[in-house]
Write a protein that holds these residues in place. Structure first.
Motif, short mmCIF file in Angstrom:
data_model
loop_
_atom_site.label_atom_id
_atom_site.label_comp_id
_atom_site.label_asym_id
_atom_site.label_seq_id
_atom_site.Cartn_x
_atom_site.Cartn_y
_atom_site.Cartn_z
N GLU A 112 -9.47 10.26 -3.00
CA GLU A 112 -10.49 9.25 -3.33
C GLU A 112 -9.93 8.26 -4.36
O GLU A 112 -10.18 7.07 -4.27
N TYR A 113 -9.16 8.75 -5.31
CA TYR A 113 -8.52 7.87 -6.30
C TYR A 113 -7.58 6.89 -5.59
O TYR A 113 -7.58 5.70 -5.88
N LEU A 114 -6.78 7.41 -4.68
CA LEU A 114 -5.85 6.54 -3.95
C LEU A 114 -6.61 5.47 -3.16
O LEU A 114 -6.23 4.30 -3.18
N MET B 206 0.84 -1.21 0.00
CA MET B 206 0.00 0.00 0.00
C MET B 206 0.87 1.25 0.00
O MET B 206 0.61 2.21 -0.74
N LEU B 207 1.90 1.27 0.84
CA LEU B 207 2.79 2.42 0.90
C LEU B 207 3.49 2.65 -0.43
O LEU B 207 3.57 3.79 -0.92
N ALA B 208 3.96 1.59 -1.04
CA ALA B 208 4.63 1.71 -2.34
C ALA B 208 3.67 2.26 -3.40
O ALA B 208 4.04 3.13 -4.19
N ASP C 49 -10.32 3.11 7.08
CA ASP C 49 -11.54 3.05 7.89
C ASP C 49 -11.26 2.48 9.27
O ASP C 49 -11.76 2.98 10.28
N GLN C 50 -10.44 1.43 9.34
CA GLN C 50 -10.09 0.82 10.62
C GLN C 50 -9.27 1.80 11.47
O GLN C 50 -9.51 1.94 12.68
N TYR C 51 -8.34 2.50 10.85
CA TYR C 51 -7.54 3.50 11.56
C TYR C 51 -8.44 4.58 12.15
O TYR C 51 -8.31 4.96 13.31
N GLY D 69 -6.78 -2.53 -0.46
CA GLY D 69 -6.73 -2.62 1.00
C GLY D 69 -6.60 -1.28 1.72
O GLY D 69 -6.77 -1.22 2.93
N LEU D 70 -6.32 -0.21 0.99
CA LEU D 70 -6.09 1.08 1.65
C LEU D 70 -7.36 1.64 2.29
O LEU D 70 -7.31 2.14 3.41
N ARG D 71 -8.48 1.55 1.60
CA ARG D 71 -9.72 2.08 2.17
C ARG D 71 -10.08 1.34 3.45
O ARG D 71 -10.45 1.95 4.45
N GLU D 72 -9.94 0.03 3.47
CA GLU D 72 -10.25 -0.75 4.66
C GLU D 72 -9.31 -0.39 5.80
O GLU D 72 -9.73 -0.24 6.95
#
Length: 108
Positions: A58-60, A39-41, A72-74, A66-69
């Motif tokens: 929003e694009y990212l 995700m970071l890369a 949201d968890q963060y 997995g970034l949106r999930e």
């Protein structure tokens, strides 16, 4: 002299306690670390692209697996800290500001 060192360390501990990034429970599995690395890369590749004129969060979130999930968890994990910060700041607000907040809450 040891007291100065102790007080300097206590200041650092306070910063760490207030940093939401440091309060996230971290899973130590290799899969989780690998997922975070991917995700970071992906995010850094997007940010370093010279053709991108305006950063689109929003694009990212939509195009990084997995970034949106994760985000949201963060945010959910950080919710309690935000609530505490708000509670602490209420005492310094004026009556008008408090009434405005109450109206905003009622309208939801």
């Amino acid at each position: 002299m040891p007291r100065k060192a102790a007080s300097a360390n206590s200041g650092e501990e306070t910063k760490k306690d207030n940093d939401p990034l440091l309060n996230i429970p971290i899973k130590r599995s290799e899969d989780e670390i690998g997922k975070l690395n991917r995700m970071l890369a992906s995010v850094l590749n997007y940010l370093s692209d010279d053709e991108v004129e305006e950063i689109d969060i929003e694009y990212l979130l939509a195009n990084t697996e997995g970034l949106r999930e994760w985000w949201d968890q963060y945010r959910e994990n950080n919710k309690k800290q935000i609530e505490e910060e708000i509670k602490k700041s209420l005492g310094s607000l004026s009556l008008e500001e408090l009434e405005s907040i109450r109206e905003q809450i009622k309208s939801k």
